[in-house]
Design an enzyme around this catalytic site. Structure first.
Site, mmCIF file in Angstrom:
data_model
loop_
_atom_site.group_PDB
_atom_site.id
_atom_site.type_symbol
_atom_site.label_atom_id
_atom_site.label_comp_id
_atom_site.label_asym_id
_atom_site.label_seq_id
_atom_site.Cartn_x
_atom_site.Cartn_y
_atom_site.Cartn_z
ATOM 1 C CD GLU A 242 8.671 -24.601 -1.847
ATOM 2 O OE1 GLU A 242 7.759 -24.663 -2.675
ATOM 3 O OE2 GLU A 242 9.591 -25.433 -1.791
ATOM 4 C CG ASN B 103 -6.077 -31.463 -13.482
ATOM 5 O OD1 ASN B 103 -5.611 -30.325 -13.501
ATOM 6 N ND2 ASN B 103 -5.315 -32.543 -13.406
ATOM 7 N N GLY B 104 -7.273 -29.035 -15.909
ATOM 8 C CA GLY B 104 -6.629 -28.683 -17.174
ATOM 9 C C GLY B 104 -7.126 -27.350 -17.667
ATOM 10 C CB CYS C 137 -7.808 -28.979 -10.147
ATOM 11 S SG CYS C 137 -7.985 -27.295 -10.660
ATOM 12 C CE LYS D 134 12.215 -26.738 -0.637
ATOM 13 N NZ LYS D 134 12.088 -27.732 -1.629
ATOM 14 C CD GLU E 210 15.676 -27.250 -2.927
ATOM 15 O OE1 GLU E 210 15.458 -26.627 -3.961
ATOM 16 O OE2 GLU E 210 14.789 -27.857 -2.295
ATOM 17 N NE ARG F 171 -3.728 -33.231 -9.164
ATOM 18 C CZ ARG F 171 -2.857 -33.709 -10.052
ATOM 19 N NH1 ARG F 171 -1.952 -34.563 -9.670
ATOM 20 N NH2 ARG F 171 -2.905 -33.340 -11.292
ATOM 21 C CE LYS G 63 5.247 -32.840 -3.945
ATOM 22 N NZ LYS G 63 6.507 -32.334 -3.368
ATOM 23 C CD1 TRP H 142 -2.868 -23.741 -6.592
ATOM 24 C CD2 TRP H 142 -2.725 -23.490 -8.798
ATOM 25 N NE1 TRP H 142 -1.801 -22.916 -6.844
ATOM 26 C CE2 TRP H 142 -1.696 -22.740 -8.189
ATOM 27 C CE3 TRP H 142 -2.829 -23.475 -10.184
ATOM 28 C CZ2 TRP H 142 -0.775 -22.000 -8.912
ATOM 29 C CZ3 TRP H 142 -1.915 -22.729 -10.918
ATOM 30 C CH2 TRP H 142 -0.895 -22.005 -10.272
ATOM 31 C CG HIS I 198 30.653 -9.659 -8.628
ATOM 32 N ND1 HIS I 198 31.582 -8.921 -9.322
ATOM 33 C CD2 HIS I 198 31.299 -10.760 -8.178
ATOM 34 C CE1 HIS I 198 32.737 -9.563 -9.317
ATOM 35 N NE2 HIS I 198 32.589 -10.680 -8.626
HETATM 36 O O1 M6R Z 1 7.129 -32.615 -9.712
HETATM 37 P P1 M6R Z 1 8.309 -31.798 -10.125
HETATM 38 O O2 M6R Z 1 9.582 -32.314 -9.536
HETATM 39 O O3 M6R Z 1 8.421 -31.664 -11.613
HETATM 40 O O4 M6R Z 1 8.068 -30.359 -9.552
HETATM 41 C C1 M6R Z 1 8.924 -29.309 -9.884
HETATM 42 C C2 M6R Z 1 8.698 -28.105 -9.026
HETATM 43 O O5 M6R Z 1 7.397 -27.616 -9.206
HETATM 44 C C3 M6R Z 1 8.919 -28.390 -7.554
HETATM 45 O O6 M6R Z 1 10.185 -28.898 -7.302
HETATM 46 C C4 M6R Z 1 8.721 -27.090 -6.719
HETATM 47 O O7 M6R Z 1 9.733 -26.192 -7.007
HETATM 48 C C5 M6R Z 1 8.674 -27.424 -5.230
HETATM 49 N N1 M6R Z 1 7.542 -26.789 -4.616
HETATM 50 C C6 M6R Z 1 9.848 -26.963 -4.470
HETATM 51 O O8 M6R Z 1 9.804 -27.346 -3.141
#
Ligand code: M6R
Length: 618
Positions: free
Chosen positions: A498, A104-105, A6, A495, A491, A31, A613, A78, A514
């Site tokens: 997600e 938030n928490g 959040c 990407k 990565e 967030r 995020k 969230w 394998h």
């Molecule tokens: O803020 P951070 O770099 O610690 O975040 C880590 C991950 O949550 C972040 O990289 C996440 O995997 C991204 N959505 C990937 O694009």
């Protein structure tokens, strides 16, 4: 239970709070975006608006009600537990109507507190822990004598009873000129403007409206009264407020001509990397000089092991670092999922350094991994993008990424700068050991060329768009690479999945045989990232194995690597470059591939489903 990440924002000023709160929520939407709400102090009551879905839904209903109140709080949610409903949406109001609060928490012992309050005749309308905390404050308030400090004393009495994490902003009906914020575990920052002051989860929420930001430490309260503010500990001791200017980031959070933050942030990379690199090389041009490591030279020279802790994309950047640092500095490197490291009893081996990497600097698992490392007496360094973040404050030293705010949920420019800093760290450590000046100089030259070469690759964005169009019907894709390009394969897959919701997996190219090769068919494309080293021929052989099984192959390869026509259906060329920057260059087409692939499916790349995020809960 209702676990929240959040974003929260509160406004106390001269004008109407409404516009600043809604704008702030839009900026905090990264967030969480399951539901959003706002509450205004209207003199003798609180008015509230709460909607499920995006902030724009809330904006419409707030616009219709048009409050002129100059004191309000707002929240974007969230949810991991508890339904996405209006009644679970913040702000929450105490049963007696005297308090509203955004949170938030997670209050871990909310069940016990709820029982206690229920015994006092208080009933609840949501499933949330936050409503319990709001009522706990109201309960203490009802027990306290009247007086100037009654509101703050009620907050001070309630919070120590809570176990867990919180960043809160709370209002009391009897105090029409006061807003109180408090944090433990979840970030909170006070914004100071000419006509208004703010409390928010991060400074982007009040960019353009506040000039200075004061970051709260765990266990601190912010008391905003009229146009004054003070910071104190939970026990009531005043603490010094250190402010940071916020104005310089105002343009960076505007979308401009781009249709998403992800696209904007991909194309910002040449500039972003210039900033990451600026002024960070030694005078003789053979090493990197990272200011945040100063004072730790002896420890770094005598290192026996480095443990990287990070999550998601940041972890992939660390894996690039693992290959580069081991090669350049000959120091053993391990890369841990922060969420695993924090619960493991990792054996102490000589002089170990823990490096935590996090764009936001607020990822809970990464912070907890750092705390665990400190408990074990290990030196901790942080690589983060956010100045004043919890990671920056809690590590023994560290390096800022300097790439400006990253708003898109999919991390792009942050990965590039993290991988770049890992290469610089490898260079610095290597030069402290046995890397020669000549090799050092070649790496410095390579790194200095990075922004220009990144620009060259991004200029071929249309070519990637065509490739994404060609492959956009695929529901399963494999990404394959070797050595420092293996994390790039991971990565690329992350990407794509997600933001496009297609299923994608990353593997070391030789692992194909394998297991994953069983997936190959004409509907399952493989994206190979070719090295440009003596290993290229082996990767090309793997491509041929896929082609022999009628699997479509897209290769990302350096200009000078010859690829026989029968080995790939499509080839995207990246410039020949020093090996330390190759992973960054090879990752760019994969960022663009995922971006176009998802856009062609009509998806919102900045706010993919179920994600947020910053992951500030376990
Ligand atoms: O803020 P951070 O770099 O610690 O975040 C880590 C991950 O949550 C972040 O990289 C996440 O995997 C991204 N959505 C990937 O694009």
């Amino acid at each position: 239970m209702n676990l929240l990440m959040c974003g929260i924002i509160g406004y106390l000023g001269k004008g109407a709070a409404q516009e600043s709160l809604i704008d702030g929520l839009k900026r905090l939407e990264y967030r969480g975006y399951d539901s959003a709400g706002v509450a205004f102090h209207e003199g003798n009551e609180f008015s509230m608006a709460r909607e499920t879905g995006r902030v724009k839904n809330l904006a419409e209903s707030v616009h219709k009600k048009a409050s002129s109140s100059s004191l309000g709080i707002a929240h974007t949610r969230w949810a991991t537990h508890g339904a996405v409903t209006v009644s679970n949406t913040h702000p929450h109001m105490s049963q007696d109507g005297k308090f509203v609060m955004v949170h938030n928490g997670v209050i871990e012992n909310f069940g016990t507190l709820k029982k206690f309050l229920a015994g006092k005749g208080i009933s609840f309308v949501s499933e949330t822990d936050s409503e319990v905390l709001c009522n706990l404050i109201a309960y203490h308030y009802s027990e306290l004598p009247e007086g100037e400090d009654r509101f703050i004393d009620a907050v001070r009495s309630a919070l120590p009873q809570c176990r867990g994490a919180y960043g809160i902003a709370v209002l009391c009906l009897d105090y029409p000129e006061t807003m109180i914020g408090a944090r433990r575990g979840s970030p909170l920052v006070v914004g100071l403007g000419e006509d208004a002051n703010f409390i928010a989860s991060d400074a982007s929420a009040f960019v353009g409206r506040a000039k200075e930001a004061v970051f709260l430490n765990d266990g601190e309260l912010a008391i905003l009264k009229g146009n004054e503010f003070r910071i104190s500990t939970m026990e009531g001791q005043e603490t010094q407020a250190i402010s940071h200017p916020v104005e310089q980031i105002s343009e960076e959070v505007e979308l401009g001509d781009y249709d998403s933050y992800m696209e904007k942030e991909i194309y910002e990379q040449p500039k972003a990397l210039e900033n990451t690199l600026r002024g960070r090389f030694g005078e003789d041009g053979t090493t990197a000089k990272l200011g945040g490591l100063e004072g730790h030279e002896d420890e770094l020279r005598n290192l026996d092991r480095i443990i990287f802790v990070a999550c998601g994309t940041a972890r992939h950047a660390c894996m690039v670092g693992e290959y580069l640092i081991e090669k350049l500095a000959r120091v053993p490197v391990e890369v841990e999922h922060a969420s695993e490291f924090r619960y493991r009893n990792s054996p102490k081996a000589g002089n170990s350094l823990v490096i935590a990497v996090s764009q936001s600097g607020e990822t809970l698992d990464t912070l907890e991994a750092v705390r665990e490392a400190k408990t074990k007496g290990l030196l901790t360094l942080g690589i983060t993008n956010v100045v004043g973040s919890s990671l920056a404050r809690e590590t023994d030293g560290g390096v800022y990424q300097r790439v400006g705010p990253e708003i898109g949920v999919a991390s792009t420019k942050a990965f590039s700068s993290q991988a770049c800093l890992c290469a610089m760290l490898g260079l610095a450590l290597g030069r402290m050991r046995d890397l020669s000046p000549t090799d050092g100089q070649a790496i410095v030259d390579g790194l200095n060329k990075l922004p220009k070469l990144v620009e060259e690759v991004l200029q071929k964005g249309d070519q990637i768009k065509e490739l994404a169009t060609k492959y956009s019907k695929a529901e399963h894709l494999l990404f394959l690479g070797r050595q420092s390009l293996y994390p790039v394969a991971l990565e690329g897959a992350l990407k794509l999945k997600e933001i496009s919701y297609a299923h994608a997996e990353g593997y070391p190219a030789a692992e194909l045989k394998h297991g994953p090769i069983a997936l190959i068919n004409p509907e399952c494309p493989s994206v190979f990232i070719v090295e440009g080293t003596e290993l290229s021929s082996k990767t090309i052989a793997n491509m041929q194995e896929v082609k022999a099984r009628k699997g479509p192959v897209l290769a990302i390869a350096p200009q000078s690597v010859e690829i026989p026509p029968e080995a790939a259906d499509d080839i995207f060329r990246i410039p020949d470059a020093h090996e330390v920057i190759r992973p960054i260059l090879a990752n760019l087409p994969l960022q663009l591939f995922a971006y176009h692939f998802a856009r062609l499916r009509g998806l919102d790349v900045d706010k993919p489903r179920n994600l947020a995020k910053s992951v500030t809960v376990e």
